[in-house]
Motif scaffolding. Structure first.
Motif, mmCIF file in Angstrom:
data_model
loop_
_atom_site.group_PDB
_atom_site.id
_atom_site.type_symbol
_atom_site.label_atom_id
_atom_site.label_comp_id
_atom_site.label_asym_id
_atom_site.label_seq_id
_atom_site.Cartn_x
_atom_site.Cartn_y
_atom_site.Cartn_z
ATOM 1 N N GLY A 71 0.796 -1.216 0.000
ATOM 2 C CA GLY A 71 0.000 0.000 0.000
ATOM 3 C C GLY A 71 0.828 1.265 0.000
ATOM 4 O O GLY A 71 0.362 2.326 -0.405
ATOM 5 N N LEU A 72 2.074 1.163 0.426
ATOM 6 C CA LEU A 72 2.913 2.349 0.551
ATOM 7 C C LEU A 72 3.189 3.055 -0.781
ATOM 8 O O LEU A 72 3.057 4.279 -0.860
ATOM 9 C CB LEU A 72 4.227 2.004 1.259
ATOM 10 C CG LEU A 72 5.145 3.191 1.516
ATOM 11 C CD1 LEU A 72 4.473 4.203 2.453
ATOM 12 C CD2 LEU A 72 6.458 2.721 2.088
ATOM 13 N N PRO A 73 3.562 2.339 -1.859
ATOM 14 C CA PRO A 73 3.835 3.065 -3.106
ATOM 15 C C PRO A 73 2.658 3.901 -3.608
ATOM 16 O O PRO A 73 2.856 4.938 -4.234
ATOM 17 C CB PRO A 73 4.186 1.953 -4.096
ATOM 18 C CG PRO A 73 4.716 0.860 -3.236
ATOM 19 C CD PRO A 73 3.887 0.928 -1.969
ATOM 20 N N ALA A 74 1.431 3.494 -3.299
ATOM 21 C CA ALA A 74 0.275 4.281 -3.731
ATOM 22 C C ALA A 74 0.247 5.649 -3.039
ATOM 23 O O ALA A 74 -0.311 6.601 -3.594
ATOM 24 C CB ALA A 74 -1.015 3.508 -3.454
ATOM 25 N N ARG A 75 0.864 5.743 -1.877
ATOM 26 C CA ARG A 75 0.965 7.038 -1.186
ATOM 27 C C ARG A 75 2.070 7.898 -1.771
ATOM 28 O O ARG A 75 2.083 9.111 -1.583
ATOM 29 C CB ARG A 75 1.235 6.831 0.298
ATOM 30 C CG ARG A 75 0.070 6.224 1.044
ATOM 31 C CD ARG A 75 0.372 5.904 2.492
ATOM 32 N NE ARG A 75 1.245 6.855 3.168
ATOM 33 C CZ ARG A 75 1.979 6.535 4.230
ATOM 34 N NH1 ARG A 75 1.961 5.309 4.716
ATOM 35 N NH2 ARG A 75 2.743 7.439 4.808
ATOM 36 N N LEU A 76 3.009 7.282 -2.481
ATOM 37 C CA LEU A 76 4.209 7.981 -2.919
ATOM 38 C C LEU A 76 4.306 8.183 -4.422
ATOM 39 O O LEU A 76 4.927 9.129 -4.884
ATOM 40 C CB LEU A 76 5.438 7.201 -2.438
ATOM 41 C CG LEU A 76 5.500 6.901 -0.939
ATOM 42 C CD1 LEU A 76 6.664 5.966 -0.639
ATOM 43 C CD2 LEU A 76 5.598 8.177 -0.131
ATOM 44 N N SER A 77 3.739 7.292 -5.200
ATOM 45 C CA SER A 77 3.878 7.289 -6.652
ATOM 46 C C SER A 77 2.847 8.206 -7.310
ATOM 47 O O SER A 77 1.685 8.214 -6.914
ATOM 48 C CB SER A 77 3.683 5.858 -7.181
ATOM 49 O OG SER A 77 3.519 5.861 -8.585
ATOM 50 N N PRO A 78 3.246 8.934 -8.341
ATOM 51 C CA PRO A 78 2.270 9.754 -9.061
ATOM 52 C C PRO A 78 1.315 8.920 -9.925
ATOM 53 O O PRO A 78 0.250 9.401 -10.308
ATOM 54 C CB PRO A 78 3.131 10.673 -9.928
ATOM 55 C CG PRO A 78 4.477 10.050 -9.980
ATOM 56 C CD PRO A 78 4.614 9.159 -8.788
ATOM 57 N N GLU A 79 1.640 7.660 -10.218
ATOM 58 C CA GLU A 79 0.812 6.843 -11.110
ATOM 59 C C GLU A 79 -0.021 5.798 -10.366
ATOM 60 O O GLU A 79 -1.207 5.638 -10.635
ATOM 61 C CB GLU A 79 1.698 6.158 -12.155
ATOM 62 C CG GLU A 79 0.925 5.445 -13.238
ATOM 63 C CD GLU A 79 1.803 5.055 -14.414
ATOM 64 O OE1 GLU A 79 2.178 5.947 -15.200
ATOM 65 O OE2 GLU A 79 2.109 3.861 -14.535
ATOM 66 N N LEU A 80 0.580 5.074 -9.459
ATOM 67 C CA LEU A 80 -0.144 4.040 -8.718
ATOM 68 C C LEU A 80 -1.053 4.708 -7.697
ATOM 69 O O LEU A 80 -0.598 5.502 -6.877
ATOM 70 C CB LEU A 80 0.841 3.092 -8.019
ATOM 71 C CG LEU A 80 0.226 1.946 -7.227
ATOM 72 C CD1 LEU A 80 -0.542 0.993 -8.147
ATOM 73 C CD2 LEU A 80 1.319 1.189 -6.478
ATOM 74 N N GLN A 81 -2.342 4.392 -7.752
ATOM 75 C CA GLN A 81 -3.323 5.052 -6.899
ATOM 76 C C GLN A 81 -3.714 4.243 -5.670
ATOM 77 O O GLN A 81 -3.927 4.798 -4.604
ATOM 78 C CB GLN A 81 -4.587 5.379 -7.713
ATOM 79 C CG GLN A 81 -4.303 6.266 -8.905
ATOM 80 C CD GLN A 81 -3.737 7.603 -8.486
ATOM 81 O OE1 GLN A 81 -4.383 8.352 -7.760
ATOM 82 N NE2 GLN A 81 -2.521 7.917 -8.924
#
Length: 170
Positions: free
Chosen positions: A22-32
């Motif tokens: 779940g963490l990359p969704a908080r950080l990535s401009p593409e993954l929501q």
């Protein structure tokens, strides 16, 4: 393509962050957003999770990722596939022929951690494949744009992980 960063935090701390899907969704401009599938609740080889993505040029789409490597505190990797009836039509649902493969590699370094994120596109068809097929005369420009777009997202994700790991917040 790969990006890496030195993090002033111990490998176990960084490992906890990179294996939180779940963490990359908080950080990535593409993954929501992401969610484990099939009752999985953490990274193990064979576990699957869905990802919901958004890009201003492509719109929104869903993927299904298959965890293909978990080497405790060393490597975490997953193969991204398209779900049946997904955005890419005939794209593969087979993790052996993914749209992309992503991985994190961690290594102790100077009292902290060297974190590397790698993305490998293909061999399955993806939005990049579709864009090139629609505009074969612009292949070089399309690939360069997508590589830069991915690099920007990877750098944002790594910077966010670094901030969280060094700051102690989650």
């Amino acid at each position: 393509m790969q990006c890496d960063v030195h993090i002033e935090a111990a490998v176990p701390r960084v490992w906890d962050l990179v294996t939180d899907i779940g963490l990359p969704a908080r950080l990535s401009p593409e993954l929501q957003r992401t969610a484990w599938l099939d009752g999985a609740d953490g990274p193990r080889v064979g576990a699957r999770f869905e990802g919901h993505n958004r890009n201003t040029l492509v719109g929104e789409w869903r993927t299904v990722s298959h965890v293909i490597e978990v080497d405790d505190q060393r490597a975490f990797a997953w193969a991204v596939t398209a779900p049946e009836g997904g955005l890419y039509g005939d794209a593969s649902t087979d993790p052996a022929k993914p749209l992309a493969t992503w991985r994190y590699d961690l290594a102790p370094e100077d009292g902290g951690t060297r974190l590397r994120q790698t993305a490998l596109l293909g061999p399955g068809p993806s939005g990049l494949t579709r864009a090139i097929a629609s505009h074969p005369d612009r292949e070089e420009e399309i690939v360069a744009f997508r590589v830069e777009d991915l690099r920007t997202g990877m750098e944002a994700t790594l910077a966010g992980i670094k901030t969280l790991a060094e700051g102690g917040d989650r």
